[in-house]
Design an enzyme around this catalytic site. Structure first.
Site, PDB file in Angstrom:
ATOM      1  N   CYS A 170       0.744  -1.126   0.054  1.00 22.96           N
ATOM      2  CA  CYS A 170       0.177  -0.127  -0.129  1.00 22.96           C
ATOM      3  C   CYS A 170       0.976   1.279   0.204  1.00 22.96           C
ATOM      4  CB  CYS A 170      -0.916   0.051   1.342  1.00 22.96           C
ATOM      5  SG  CYS A 170      -2.033   1.329   1.189  1.00 22.96           S
TER       6      CYS A 170
ATOM      7  N   CYS B  80       0.558   4.802   6.874  1.00 22.60           N
ATOM      8  CA  CYS B  80      -0.198   4.580   8.278  1.00 22.60           C
ATOM      9  C   CYS B  80       0.723   3.878   9.356  1.00 22.60           C
ATOM     10  CB  CYS B  80      -1.614   3.995   8.275  1.00 22.60           C
ATOM     11  SG  CYS B  80      -2.615   4.447   6.769  1.00 22.60           S
TER      12      CYS B  80
ATOM     13  N   CYS C   2       0.130   0.214  10.411  1.00 24.16           N
ATOM     14  CA  CYS C   2      -0.222  -0.927   9.407  1.00 24.16           C
ATOM     15  C   CYS C   2       0.957  -1.799   8.774  1.00 24.16           C
ATOM     16  CB  CYS C   2      -0.828  -0.123   8.276  1.00 24.16           C
ATOM     17  SG  CYS C   2      -1.569  -1.355   7.148  1.00 24.16           S
TER      18      CYS C   2
ATOM     19  N   CYS D  72     -16.770  -8.929   5.608  1.00 25.55           N
ATOM     20  CA  CYS D  72     -16.071  -7.613   5.392  1.00 25.55           C
ATOM     21  C   CYS D  72     -14.701  -7.873   4.399  1.00 25.55           C
ATOM     22  CB  CYS D  72     -15.580  -7.289   6.717  1.00 25.55           C
ATOM     23  SG  CYS D  72     -17.130  -7.008   8.019  1.00 25.55           S
TER      24      CYS D  72
ATOM     25  N   CYS E  22     -19.731  -6.118   3.602  1.00 26.86           N
ATOM     26  CA  CYS E  22     -19.020  -4.786   4.183  1.00 26.86           C
ATOM     27  C   CYS E  22     -17.600  -4.626   3.136  1.00 26.86           C
ATOM     28  CB  CYS E  22     -18.481  -4.925   5.479  1.00 26.86           C
ATOM     29  SG  CYS E  22     -17.675  -3.548   6.168  1.00 26.86           S
TER      30      CYS E  22
ATOM     31  N   CYS F 179     -19.611   2.399   8.706  1.00 30.36           N
ATOM     32  CA  CYS F 179     -18.732   1.640   9.726  1.00 30.36           C
ATOM     33  C   CYS F 179     -17.528   2.236  10.120  1.00 30.36           C
ATOM     34  CB  CYS F 179     -18.301  -0.072   9.226  1.00 30.36           C
ATOM     35  SG  CYS F 179     -17.107  -0.588  10.447  1.00 30.36           S
TER      36      CYS F 179
ATOM     37  N   ARG G  96     -17.831  -2.344  18.060  1.00 32.08           N
ATOM     38  CA  ARG G  96     -17.041  -3.596  17.580  1.00 32.08           C
ATOM     39  C   ARG G  96     -15.827  -3.565  18.532  1.00 32.08           C
ATOM     40  NH1 ARG G  96     -16.444  -4.306  11.947  1.00 32.08           N
ATOM     41  NH2 ARG G  96     -18.629  -5.005  12.186  1.00 32.08           N
TER      42      ARG G  96
HETATM   43  N1  SAM Z   1      -6.591   0.603   3.171  1.00 32.02           N
HETATM   44  C1  SAM Z   1      -7.800   0.846   3.408  1.00 32.02           C
HETATM   45  C2  SAM Z   1      -7.910   1.995   4.363  1.00 32.02           C
HETATM   46  O1  SAM Z   1      -6.953   2.264   5.284  1.00 32.02           O
HETATM   47  O2  SAM Z   1      -8.563   2.971   4.432  1.00 32.02           O
HETATM   48  C3  SAM Z   1      -8.435  -0.259   4.154  1.00 32.02           C
HETATM   49  C4  SAM Z   1      -8.060  -1.340   4.956  1.00 32.02           C
HETATM   50  S1  SAM Z   1      -7.057  -0.791   6.608  1.00 32.02           S
HETATM   51  C5  SAM Z   1      -6.112  -1.934   6.909  1.00 32.02           C
HETATM   52  C6  SAM Z   1      -8.466  -0.594   7.844  1.00 32.02           C
HETATM   53  C7  SAM Z   1      -8.235  -0.357   8.944  1.00 32.02           C
HETATM   54  O3  SAM Z   1      -7.464  -1.335   9.842  1.00 32.02           O
HETATM   55  C8  SAM Z   1      -7.378   0.687   9.319  1.00 32.02           C
HETATM   56  O4  SAM Z   1      -8.073   2.095   8.996  1.00 32.02           O
HETATM   57  C9  SAM Z   1      -7.130   0.706  10.642  1.00 32.02           C
HETATM   58  O5  SAM Z   1      -7.976   1.382  11.686  1.00 32.02           O
HETATM   59  C10 SAM Z   1      -7.242  -0.734  10.894  1.00 32.02           C
HETATM   60  N2  SAM Z   1      -5.905  -1.246  10.973  1.00 32.02           N
HETATM   61  C11 SAM Z   1      -4.589  -1.538  10.380  1.00 32.02           C
HETATM   62  N3  SAM Z   1      -3.548  -2.036  10.759  1.00 32.02           N
HETATM   63  C12 SAM Z   1      -3.840  -2.148  12.273  1.00 32.02           C
HETATM   64  C13 SAM Z   1      -3.332  -2.645  13.362  1.00 32.02           C
HETATM   65  N4  SAM Z   1      -1.993  -2.898  13.388  1.00 32.02           N
HETATM   66  N5  SAM Z   1      -3.729  -2.604  14.516  1.00 32.02           N
HETATM   67  C14 SAM Z   1      -5.207  -2.140  14.824  1.00 32.02           C
HETATM   68  N6  SAM Z   1      -6.041  -1.851  13.757  1.00 32.02           N
HETATM   69  C15 SAM Z   1      -5.231  -1.959  12.179  1.00 32.02           C
HETATM   70 FE1  SF4 Z   2      -2.683   1.226   3.361  1.00 30.31          FE
HETATM   71 FE2  SF4 Z   2      -2.675   0.078   5.732  1.00 30.31          FE
HETATM   72 FE3  SF4 Z   2      -3.026   2.724   5.532  1.00 30.31          FE
HETATM   73 FE4  SF4 Z   2      -4.865   0.912   4.750  1.00 30.31          FE
HETATM   74  S1  SF4 Z   2      -4.285   1.233   6.785  1.00 30.31           S
HETATM   75  S2  SF4 Z   2      -4.207   2.903   3.886  1.00 30.31           S
HETATM   76  S3  SF4 Z   2      -3.914  -0.796   3.928  1.00 30.31           S
HETATM   77  S4  SF4 Z   2      -1.081   1.606   4.888  1.00 30.31           S
END
Ligand code: SAM
Ligand code: SF4
Ligand code: DTB
Length: 352
Positions: free
Chosen positions: A59, A63, A66, A103, A134, A194, A266
């Site tokens: 990606c 973040c 992530c 989801c 979802c 959500c 949740r």
């Molecule tokens: N890429 C898209 C986005 O970020 O909008 C969708 C997938 S992203 C993995 C969805 C959500 O997963 C993120 O917004 C975050 O809140 C949660 N998430 C991701 N990594 C995480 C982690 N290590 N621990 C807890 N929540 C996590």
């Molecule tokens: Fe990409 Fe992870 Fe951020 Fe979603 S949460 S936009 S998968 S880096």
């Protein structure tokens, strides 16, 4: 619902009011949350969703929590968009295990227009199995949101993640405002929202209050509010973050329940790292939805049979699928029968 107990649904919470809730003695906070919960929901029912990563890793976003960001070396194997048939197989398995919502998540900044026919076909195929759908695909513009809604997508997940003040410490490649715009597009297209966040990222209590204030003061509360405990993944900037005290996590759930009485809250990521007692207290605090199945998107989740045992110990039963207005009575009854059969075989049924 007992109307006299039903609190007014508010959208004008001040930071000071929310901070005061966080500061209550723990038992008082839990009692208030549990009272609100009981006024709106059966306290012994929990909604069960299963996650599926339809496109994994690589990606472009940054973040800090992530494992799927291409900027961090987390050892994650990247996978391109899953074939529609494979997604349907996964959804069938989730349904057979007793999930009522499927989801689908993609590691995208936003979907490309070439991806849309694939994801809309996934929605149609999963819905045809009698599951709620979802998706979480990143940012959506108005027309993408409309396309997903037209395909029948029930919920769109897009998290605010944290308070507006702390946000810049966690993500720099998209703004808070970008997120609010996507959420507005989802609402405008008529889908359910959500939206929640993550705790345990080094934020202060005031940031947890700030996140919940943003959610509770939206024109309509999100129908589903995931509260994720950070899953610390090696290679991400937050891998060595200090653990959040479980009571602070529970307080966040309880305050979310009080601010958004009609939403499903949740108990989301992080259950694998939590003991059963903390999870039970999260249900007492008003959490009434979980992710079920051995994997979240890329990290482990408790095994299904462990969750069934926990439900059995607590006398919790999975919440049945909500009947949608556009479903005929006959279709809805078939869906219910299929669900009951799946649940009978997979879950302890606390009602029996
Ligand atoms: N890429 C898209 C986005 O970020 O909008 C969708 C997938 S992203 C993995 C969805 C959500 O997963 C993120 O917004 C975050 O809140 C949660 N998430 C991701 N990594 C995480 C982690 N290590 N621990 C807890 N929540 C996590
Ligand atoms: Fe990409 Fe992870 Fe951020 Fe979603 S949460 S936009 S998968 S880096
Ligand atoms: C949400 O709030 N939590 C889910 C879902 N929405 C998409 C994702 C949790 C991801 C945890 C880290 C992982 O497994 O990659």
């Amino acid at each position: 619902m007992n109307a006299s107990l039903a609190p007014t649904i508010r959208h004008d919470w001040t930071r000071a009011e929310i901070t005061a809730l966080f500061a209550l003695p723990f038992s008082d906070l839990m009692f208030q949350a549990q009272s609100v919960h009981r006024a709106h929901f059966n306290p012994n029912e929990v909604q069960v969703s299963t996650l599926c990563s339809i496109k994994t890793g690589a990606c472009p976003e940054d973040c800090a929590y992530c494992p799927q960001s291409a900027r961090y070396d987390t050892g994650l194997e990247r996978e391109k968009l899953m074939a529609v048939e494979k997604v349907i197989e996964e959804a069938k398995a989730a349904k057979a295990s007793g999930a009522t919502r499927f989801c689908m998540g993609a590691a995208w900044r936003s979907p490309k227009n070439k991806d849309m026919p694939y994801v809309t076909t996934m929605v149609q195929g999963v819905k045809a199995l009698g599951l709620e759908t979802c998706m979480t695909l990143g940012m959506l513009d108005e027309s993408q949101a409309q396309e997903l809604a037209d395909a029948g997508l029930d919920y769109y997940n897009h998290n605010l993640d944290t308070s507006p003040e702390y946000y810049g410490e966690i993500i720099t490649t998209r703004t808070y405002q970008d997120r609010l715009e996507t959420l507005a597009n989802v609402r405008k297209a008529g889908m359910k929202v959500c939206c929640g966040g993550i705790v345990g990222m080094g934020e202060e209590e005031n940031d947890r209050a700030g996140l919940l204030q943003q959610l509770a003061n939206m024109p309509e509360h999100p129908e589903s509010v995931p509260i994720n405990m950070l899953v610390k993944v090696g290679g991400t900037p937050l891998e060595n973050e200090a653990d959040l005290d479980p009571f602070d996590f529970l307080r966040t759930i309880a305050v979310a329940r009080i601010l958004m009485p009609q939403s499903h809250v949740r108990l989301s990521a992080g259950r694998e790292q939590m003991n059963e007692q903390t999870q039970a207290m999260a249900f007492l605090a008003g959490a009434n939805s979980i992710f079920y199945g051995e994997k979240l998107l890329t990290t482990p989740n408790p095994e299904a049979n462990k969750d069934m045992q926990l439900f059995k110990k607590l006398g919790i039963k999975p919440e049945a699928y909500e009947v949608h207005e556009d479903e005929s009575e006959q279709e809805a009854s078939i869906v219910h029968q299929l669900q009951e059969a799946a649940m009978d075989s997979m879950f302890y049924n606390a009602a029996k």
